[in-house]
Every structure is written in structure tokens, then in C-alpha cells.
Design an enzyme around this catalytic site. Structure first.
Site, short mmCIF file in Angstrom:
data_model
loop_
_atom_site.label_atom_id
_atom_site.label_comp_id
_atom_site.label_asym_id
_atom_site.label_seq_id
_atom_site.Cartn_x
_atom_site.Cartn_y
_atom_site.Cartn_z
N ASP A 1 0.76 -1.20 -0.19
CA ASP A 1 0.04 -0.04 0.05
C ASP A 1 0.89 1.42 -0.29
O ASP A 1 1.25 1.75 -1.11
CB ASP A 1 -1.11 -0.04 1.28
CG ASP A 1 -1.95 -1.22 1.00
OD1 ASP A 1 -1.77 -2.13 0.10
OD2 ASP A 1 -3.07 -1.10 1.82
N GLU B 1 -3.78 -7.15 13.37
CA GLU B 1 -3.33 -6.96 11.97
C GLU B 1 -1.77 -6.43 11.85
O GLU B 1 -0.97 -6.93 10.94
CB GLU B 1 -4.07 -5.65 11.42
CG GLU B 1 -3.57 -5.50 9.84
CD GLU B 1 -4.64 -4.20 9.33
OE1 GLU B 1 -4.52 -4.08 7.95
OE2 GLU B 1 -5.47 -3.75 9.86
#
Length: 814
Positions: A559, A781
Site C-alpha cells: 500500500d 493486523e
């Protein structure tokens, strides 16, 4: 007539002789369109472009399926195997949901419960990434017919168990039961005696389906008829004396708005008590049953009985076999079987204590409990549309996807590169689940060899995502991690891990999948090439935006990891070059195993070409930083200013073609792919960089971007917090550990250093995940780069569950 072509097709593709000259669109002769469309499974024709002169439908190739037999049509996925997976907890986005793998006549069920937060009623239904629910997650789940999870509020604890059985059932997929154990602390409030309000529902989402309410004097809640499972009934049993039930029926196409419908229907019967209306529409396809209790402890059993006929009714006996003491015994058997299988599949070494092994058990349970079934249309851009700023959006063909999801509350849908990491765990538990999942993904391939990297199939998945990410771009790739898993299965066959029949099925799967794997690699290899020989770059970066400090590279999976400041086709991405090398090496291994000589020769040549160390260094090695870097049109002098109420980027000097001085995860991909020779001084530099506390080392794991980098922990835009700019991610740490383990076992001057770093990094990762789990009851995460605290999505048991393989020291072939 249908024109299809792509340069990646050659003689070993079964349908190669049907492919004509290269075309970027599809032209279907209207006179024969019906049969052609049916055979190619093109899906809805909404939005078709029609040539007015020839009356032909014109479609882009991006929405044409790959012209080879489907992997999921193999015999191994039919019959008993298909039926055994029909029912499951396939709705990971719900706190508890049951669904059928049925795209035509979907039956779903689920649990909601009502709580009051800050004086307002809240209905728990879809998982939320918030801290007002103390914790939730699977404690055990075997991926097939059993799971148990805890859902913990401050004043209410629910334990839900799911089990299914074919024994005694005459319906397709068998019968199933849900046990809900309730510990209700609000009963201590003597003044209100507030009850726990649960809402269990069942919905037939097929067209024009109507459900029938059960009789009050029986245990039957509702009944219906279904094309596959036959006549069915839903029963409620409980020994709790004060149990109170109410109901309401609705007509709604899906359960996305169901919690709102229920809240709107509830009426206050007395202070602190609410009830459903006990009414239903004549054509209700959803029935919701309110189950209320003021007892401190309650046990509620809900049973689905299928395939009921006059000859085989015996419903009472079947209900009894899945409730009460019989259900208790069955669940205990499943608990024991799960524990035994966990020990068998993941042989944890002696340095793993009981508390740590329990976290590993949670990791695989939540991975398996996070498997979902989805069906619907993806949406894709036409990459050859003349509308550059607003390209046409087309529906992909109707598709099914059986897949593990990264995170139930945050990402409850399919991600392509995540799935490869998921399967590194799952194949060790049940290789047939892995074959099912990989087969579903490969069948999503279009004629160009492209697979959409995110799968938003169906209303429930779409309800959880920002609309800007729904439409997929057919130029955008994703790391081909699924190939690593297929190589591991081959090694398992070679090492006699499977019996003869199992090995035969794996070989048959690979034979069927090979045409798709070949097309996928060739699409990746050709579509992502850079200008300079041997270079590659990820497509999809926005070269026109001034709202991001460094335009994201979503295709890479990393990302906001900083690349060249000004995106251009001059870029060279070191991680992509290494991924393509890894993919080519995997394909070489697969084709060699299948004795496909010509294909093996082709992949051997690419592996030889991309493994040339000098060529890699010429493209990406930077002597000043003593590591590997991207290349592109770049300047470090970028910053944000406010203009007209917006945060926009300004550039204080012109960018120039150069290596991008951002050190981090990307810099280690030549190390991850094991291209660096074991006696090279560059290997020592990589080891020194990894272990340098001022660069990427921390006592909790390796941080994603060097602490010395200019964009370390910098926001990328107004609503884009640093993501891959410092936080610790398990998947890349896992790959780096795999290479440390590899180099520590090779003869060379740096093997001992690699082993020392390996042992310390492994210990740091394990202890930090366990510490966070003990404190929060979640696997996260990613983890904070300074304090090691869990961040991002909670219950992220996608690739963060790799901590279990780190515990068991099992690494992929790279």
C-alpha cells in the site's frame, strides 16, 4: 462470432486452436449470442455495447472467463466432498452466521443480540472493529463440521458452538445444531432484572421463497422447503425455565439491513423490557426469533433438520440427537478431536510453552473459522476504454468464491495475495480445503490470465467496504503467493506426507490447473515489465494526484510503502522483480514435477535470467545505502500544505531518475528470494541491516520502514495514517525468518550470524504476539513499531496467524 486472443496462449493450452488474432474486445454475433454466452458463462448483459450496424454485442476481454475446463469441475470436488462442505460458518462478517454453499437458493442463519451502550440500543450482528465489545473469536474450529467461539461483553458472555452431521439426515448437506451458552450478569440488577435478548434468524434468500411459522405447542420455530435440502424445520430446545420467545417475519433480499429492521420492530412491553411484534408478512422469507432470559446461566440449542418426508420423518429422534446431553457429548468429542489434530499437524518444539501453544491454537481456529462462501459479480474497469478519466465499468461473470478472509471485522472478503499466506497454514490442517480454495480462485481468471485481487461478491461483502475500492483494475497485479502453497503440496507428495489416493488428487489438481497457472504467470511477466531489460514495476499508481504525499502502490500489497515520489513508467520495483523470479521458480518446480518438458524449459530460462546476481545489482543495488532500492522519478523534497481547505502536496524541487532512498521491507526481497549467494558480502550487509536497532530491528519484530527514512511514520494523506511505514507486519517477518533459517543452514561465513538473528527475531515475534493476546484476547493486523502493541484490525487471523508456523518453524520453499 467470438474473437479471443492473448500472447500468453500457446500450443499446450487445451483451447489454443480456438484463439484467433489479437483483439482487445469481444464481438458476439447476435444471431448466435445466446448459446455462446451460456457456454462461456458471461453473466448479466446489463450495460452491453451494441454495434448498431451489425447488431453485435461488443464486450472487453476483461470479462471473458479463461477458456479452459474449470478446476472446480474436477471429480474430486463433486459428490460427497461437495456435500460435506455444503453447510458451514461461511459468514465471517457476522458474529455468528451459518450459510450454505449455494449460489442459486441460499439459505442463511445467524445470531444477533441487543445491548444498551451509552443509553442507546445497539444490535450486535456484523463484526465491528471497535473496543466496546471486549473480545470475540473462535477457540476451536476444524473448518468442516465444528467450531466454538466466545463473544464477551462487559455484562454478557455468549459461547456459540456449531456442529453438523449427516448421520440420520436425509437432506443434502445433513443436519446442524447451534448451542448458545449464556452467562448474563445483568440479572444481578434486582430492580430491573434486565434480561439477555438474543435474536436468532433464518432466511431463504432464493427467489419467491416463503417460510412457515411453527406451532406454539411444539419446539418447531419455522419450516420451509428447499430445492436441495428438501423440507426442513428449525427447532428450539432449552432447559432454562424462564425462557421467553417472540418472533417477527420480514421480506428482504439479504440480511444487510436486518438488524435495523429488528430494532425498528421492537416495542417496550414494560420498563427495561422489549419484545418483537409476533407478526409476519404473508410472503416473509426471513424469520427472526427473540429469545429472552433473566437467568444467570442459560443453554439454548437450535437445530436445523433437513430432508423431511412422511417416510423418513422421525423428527423428534433427530432433534433429540442434536440437543441436550447428546449434543454435549458430541461437542466434547469434537473438542478432543480438535486438540489431537492440532498436535498432529503442528508439532510444536520444546521451547513453546502451554500458554504460547494456546495462542497458536487460536490462530488456526480463527483462520479456519474465517473461511467464507461468497457469490455475485465483481466489477472491473475496461482498461481499453476511451474514457480515460471515467472508464467503463463492467460486471464480471457470476462467480462463487470459497476463501479465508484476513479479518472478520475489517476485511471480510477475499484478497488474492493474502490467500497464499492463509493456505500455508490451512494445507497442513486439511489439504483438501486448500485445493478447494485455490481452485475457486483460479476459476476467477479471465481470458487474459488476470485474477481480480479483491473479491467483493454479494451484498454482505459490499456492505463492509469503501465504494472506491470495489471496482477492480485489470492492469493491476498482486504477489503470486498461491504458487508457494502448490510447491509445498508437491514437496508433501515427494516426502510421502499423503497417501496414494491423496497424492493422486494433488497431481490431478495440478494437471488441471496448469493452463491457468501458466497464463497467470505469463500475464504477470508481460503486463508488469519495465522499460529496462529485466526490470518490472507495479501498475496502478496515481501519477496525477496531489492529495497523497507518495502515491500508493496497492498492487504490491504494501500500500503506502514509499516508492518514487512521481509515478512513471520508468520505475523499477525490486520486490516485484523478486516476486516474478519466485513465481518462475515455482512454475519450473511444478512443470518439472508434472514432467512437462517444454514448459519446464521455458521457466528454467526465466529463472536463469532473473537469478543473475550481477543483473539484479545493476538494477537495484545501492552502494551508499548498502542495500536494494527501487528506482524511479524521485525527489525527497515533498511536503503538505493547506490550499483552499485541502491538504495538498507540493514539490520543492524537480524529481530526477534515481534510486529511491527508502529502506525497509522492499529492500529485503533479494534476501527473501534467496538470490544472494551465501558467501557474498552483500549477504552480510543484509544481515547487518536486519539486526541494526537504528534501522528496522525492534524487540517486537522488524519494522516495515527504516527509522531513518524520510517517510517513516508519516501520514500519506488526510485520512491515510502510516500503514507500511513503520508498523510490524507478520507476513514479511515470516518470509525474512524463512530466509534467515535458509542461510543459517548453508555453508558460508555468515551462517552463524544468520542463525543468531533468526533465533532472536523468532523469539521476539512470538513473545510479543502472546503478550498482546494475553492482554487483549486478540491477534492483531500489525504491531506498533515502538511499543509492540496490537493495532489495526483486531482478530486479524489472516497472515498474522503465521505466528503458528513461526512457532512450529515451518517455512515455505522460496
Amino acid at each position: 462470432m467470438l474473437h479471443l486472443s492473448h500472447p500468453s496462449f500457446n500450443n499446450h493450452h487445451p483451447q489454443s486452436r480456438t484463439l484467433l488474432n489479437m483483439s482487445q474486445s469481444v464481438i458476439v454475433d447476435m444471431t448466435g449470442a445466446s448459446s455462446m454466452i451460456t457456454s462461456m458463462n458471461l453473466g448479466d448483459q446489463d450495460g452491453d455495447m451494441v454495434d448498431n450496424e451489425t447488431q453485435q454485442i461488443i464486450r472487453p476481454t476483461v470479462i471473458i472467463p479463461f477458456p479452459a475446463p474449470k478446476v472446480m469441475d474436477l471429480h474430486m470436488f463433486q459428490g460427497d466432498q461437495k456435500e460435506s462442505l455444503y453447510w458451514g460458518t461461511y459468514r465471517p462478517q457476522t458474529y455468528f452466521g451459518v450459510g450454505a454453499r449455494d449460489p442459486d437458493e441460499p439459505l442463511v442463519a445467524g445470531l444477533m443480540w441487543r445491548v444498551t451502550r451509552e443509553g442507546k440500543p445497539v444490535m450486535r450482528h456484523f463484526c465491528e472493529n471497535k473496543n466496546d465489545l471486549k473480545s470475540f473469536g473462535w477457540r476451536e474450529h476444524n473448518g468442516i463440521d465444528f467450531g466454538r467461539q466466545d463473544l464477551i461483553e462487559n455484562d454478557l458472555t455468549l459461547e456459540t458452538s456449531f456442529v453438523k452431521t449427516k448421520e440420520g439426515s436425509h437432506g443434502y448437506g445433513g443436519d446442524w445444531a447451534v448451542r448458545i451458552n449464556v452467562e448474563n450478569l445483568v440479572w444481578l440488577d434486582d430492580e430491573e432484572k434486565r434480561g439477555a435478548n438474543l435474536f436468532f434468524y433464518i432466511a431463504d434468500e432464493g427467489r419467491n421463497k416463503v417460510l412457515n411459522l411453527g406451532l406454539k405447542e411444539s419446539s418447531t420455530l419455522v419450516s420451509g422447503s428447499h430445492a436441495k435440502v428438501g423440507n426442513w424445520q428449525l427447532h428450539l430446545k432449552s432447559t432454562t425455565p424462564d425462557l421467553e420467545t417472540h418472533y417477527c417475519g420480514f421480506k428482504t433480499p439479504n440480511s444487510v439491513e436486518l438488524s435495523k429492521l429488528v430494532l425498528d420492530n421492537l416495542k417496550e412491553s414494560k420498563p427495561g423490557r422489549v419484545e418483537l411484534s409476533d407478526t409476519a408478512q404473508d410472503d416473509s422469507n426471513v424469520y427472526v426469533f427473540q429469545i429472552s432470559t433473566t437467568a444467570q446461566f442459560s443453554t439454548i440449542d437450535i437445530v436445523f433438520i433437513s430432508g423431511i418426508t412422511e417416510e423418513t420423518a422421525n423428527v423428534e429422534k433427530r432433534v433429540k440427537a442434536l440437543t441436550g446431553h447428546a449434543l454435549t457429548s458430541l461437542l466434547e468429542e469434537k473438542y478432543v478431536a480438535f486438540d489431537l489434530k492440532f498436535k498432529e499437524c503442528f508439532k510444536l518444539p520444546g521451547d513453546i510453552d502451554y500458554n504460547t501453544s494456546m495462542v497458536g491454537k487460536t490462530a488456526i481456529a480463527n483462520m479456519l473459522g474465517g473461511i467464507g462462501y461468497f457469490h455475485g459479480h465483481s466489477k472491473v474497469h475496461d482498461h481499453n476504454s476511451s474514457e480515460e478519466t471515467n472508464p467503463l465499468v463492467w460486471p464480471y461473470w457470476p462467480a462463487e468464491l470459497y476463501t479465508a478472509v484476513p479479518c472478520r471485522p475489517k476485511f471480510p472478503w477475499g484478497f488474492l495475495w493474502d490467500e497464499g499466506f492463509h493456505q500455508m497454514l490451512i494445507w497442513r490442517w486439511d489439504f483438501r480445503i486448500t485445493l478447494e480454495i485455490v481452485g475457486h480462485w483460479l476459476d476467477l481468471m479471465n481470458v487474459e490470465g488476470w485474477i481480480p485481487r479483491e473479491q467483493l461478491l454479494g451484498a454482505e461483502a459490499l456492505s463492509k467496504i469503501n465504494p472506491e475500492y470495489v471496482v477492480q483494475d485489470p492492469d493491476i497485479a498482486n504477489p503470486p503467493t498461491l504458487l508457494l502453497v502448490l510447491c509445498e503440496l508437491i514437496i508433501g507428495v515427494q516426502n510421502k506426507k499423503f497417501n496414494e489416493a491423496e497424492s493422486g488428487d494433488i497431481v490431478l489438481f495440478l494437471e488441471r490447473a496448469l493452463a491457468r497457472l501458466d497464463a497467470w504467470f505469463k500475464w504477470l511477466y508481460t503486463s508488469q515489465k519495465g522499460k529496462k531489460e529485466g526490470s518490472f514495476y507495479w501498475r496502478g499508481r496515481d501519477s496525477k494526484t496531489n492529495l497523497e504525499l507518495n502515491p500508493r502502490t496497492l498492487a504490491s500489497g504494501l500500500d503506502d510503502y514509499p516508492r518514487a515520489s512521481h509515478p512513471s513508467d520508468d520505475e523499477r520495483h525490486v520486490d516485484l522483480r523478486c516476486w516474478i523470479y519466485i513465481a518462475a521458480d515455482c512454475m519450473k518446480f511444478i512443470t518439472e514435477f508434472l514432467t512437462k518438458k517444454e514448459e519446464e524449459k521455458y521457466y528454467t530460462s526465466i529463472v536463469k535470467k532473473l537469478s543473475k546476481f550481477d543483473d539484479l545489482n545493476a538494477l537495484h543495488y545501492d552502494h551508499d545505502h548498502e542495500t536494494y532500492l527501487d528506482y524511479g522519478n524521485h525527489t525527497e523534497k515533498v511536503r503538505f500544505v493547506f490550499e483552499h481547505g485541502k491538504l495538498v502536496r507540493v514539490t520543492d524541487e524537480d524529481p530526477v531518475p534515481r534510486k529511491v532512498p527508502q529502506v525497509g521491507y522492499v529492500s529485503f526481497f533479494p534476501f527473501i528470494s534467496k538470490i544472494i549467494p551465501p558467501k557474498s558480502q552483500i549477504l552480510e550487509q543484509q544481515l547487518d541491516l536486519i539486526s541494526n536497532n537504528n534501522i528496522v530491528w525492534s524487540e517486537y519484530g522488524l519494522v516495515s520502514l527504516a527509522k531513518t527514512s524520510s517517510l517513516y511514520m508519516q501520514w500519506n494523506a488526510l485520512h491515510q495514517l502510516p500503514y507500511w511505514r513503520g508498523p510490524i507486519w507478520m507476513n514479511i517477518n515470516y518470509l525474512i525468518l524463512a530466509s534467515l533459517d535458509h542461510y543459517s543452514k548453508l555453508e558460508g561465513p555468515y551462517s552463524n550470524k544468520a542463525r543468531t538473528i533468526y533465533m532472536e527475531l523468532r523469539s521476539n515475534l512470538i513473545s510479543n504476539v502472546v503478550r498482546n493476546y494475553d492482554q487483549t484476547d486478540y491477534i492483531w493486523e500489525h504491531y506498533n513499531q515502538i511499543e509492540g502493541t496490537g493495532e489495526g484490525g483486531r482478530n486479524f487471523t489472516g497472515w498474522s496467524a503465521l505466528i503458528l508456523l513461526i512457532m512450529s518453524e515451518e517455512y515455505p520453499r522460496l
